[in-house]
Scaffold this motif. Structure first.
Motif, PDB file in Angstrom:
ATOM      1  N   THR A 262     -38.942  -4.287  58.567  1.00  0.00           N
ATOM      2  CA  THR A 262     -38.654  -3.052  57.841  1.00  0.00           C
ATOM      3  C   THR A 262     -39.358  -2.997  56.493  1.00  0.00           C
TER       4      THR A 262
ATOM      5  N   SER B  20     -42.272  -2.290  55.469  1.00  0.00           N
ATOM      6  CA  SER B  20     -43.251  -1.249  55.196  1.00  0.00           C
ATOM      7  C   SER B  20     -42.664   0.158  55.251  1.00  0.00           C
ATOM      8  N   PHE B  21     -41.444   0.326  55.724  1.00  0.00           N
ATOM      9  CA  PHE B  21     -40.876   1.666  55.830  1.00  0.00           C
ATOM     10  C   PHE B  21     -40.792   2.345  54.469  1.00  0.00           C
ATOM     11  N   SER B  22     -40.240   1.666  53.482  1.00  0.00           N
ATOM     12  CA  SER B  22     -40.087   2.284  52.167  1.00  0.00           C
ATOM     13  C   SER B  22     -41.442   2.486  51.502  1.00  0.00           C
ATOM     14  N   ARG B  23     -42.346   1.535  51.681  1.00  0.00           N
ATOM     15  CA  ARG B  23     -43.683   1.679  51.097  1.00  0.00           C
ATOM     16  C   ARG B  23     -44.416   2.857  51.724  1.00  0.00           C
ATOM     17  N   SER B  24     -44.295   3.008  53.026  1.00  0.00           N
ATOM     18  CA  SER B  24     -44.953   4.129  53.695  1.00  0.00           C
ATOM     19  C   SER B  24     -44.362   5.463  53.249  1.00  0.00           C
ATOM     20  N   ALA B  25     -43.045   5.509  53.070  1.00  0.00           N
ATOM     21  CA  ALA B  25     -42.403   6.751  52.627  1.00  0.00           C
ATOM     22  C   ALA B  25     -42.843   7.120  51.224  1.00  0.00           C
ATOM     23  N   VAL B  26     -42.929   6.139  50.327  1.00  0.00           N
ATOM     24  CA  VAL B  26     -43.366   6.415  48.960  1.00  0.00           C
ATOM     25  C   VAL B  26     -44.819   6.873  48.958  1.00  0.00           C
ATOM     26  N   ASN B  27     -45.668   6.216  49.714  1.00  0.00           N
ATOM     27  CA  ASN B  27     -47.075   6.615  49.771  1.00  0.00           C
ATOM     28  C   ASN B  27     -47.234   8.021  50.349  1.00  0.00           C
TER      29      ASN B  27
ATOM     30  N   GLU C  55     -44.955  10.505  50.323  1.00  0.00           N
ATOM     31  CA  GLU C  55     -44.424  11.491  49.386  1.00  0.00           C
ATOM     32  C   GLU C  55     -45.332  11.681  48.171  1.00  0.00           C
TER      33      GLU C  55
END
Length: 72
Positions: free
Chosen positions: A20, A22-29, A31
């Motif tokens: 998990t 990369s999920f938050s990193r992908s969401a921030v990138n 957005e």
């Protein structure tokens, strides 16, 4: 995102730990409108500088506030 989902599904058959990170990193990138992979390196440099120079400020935060941030 699709690759992480497939890895989690396949890993469930072999008792693997879920992936998990990369999920938050992908969401921030997504957005922020990032288009290239260099954003990961830039984000790493910014986080490293923040930890190096701002950690002293975190010493004065009451422990209960730290616990609340982790709990949320």
């Amino acid at each position: 995102m699709f690759g992480l989902g497939v890895a989690n599904i396949c890993g469930s058959f072999f008792s693997a730990y879920p992936t998990t990170g990369s999920f938050s990193r992908s969401a921030v990138n997504h957005e922020s409108g990032a288009k290239i992979g260099l954003t990961g390196i830039v984000m790493g440099i910014i986080m490293s500088c923040a930890l190096l120079f701002m950690t002293q400020l975190f010493e004065y935060i009451p422990q209960i506030l730290s616990c609340m941030a982790i709990y949320i």
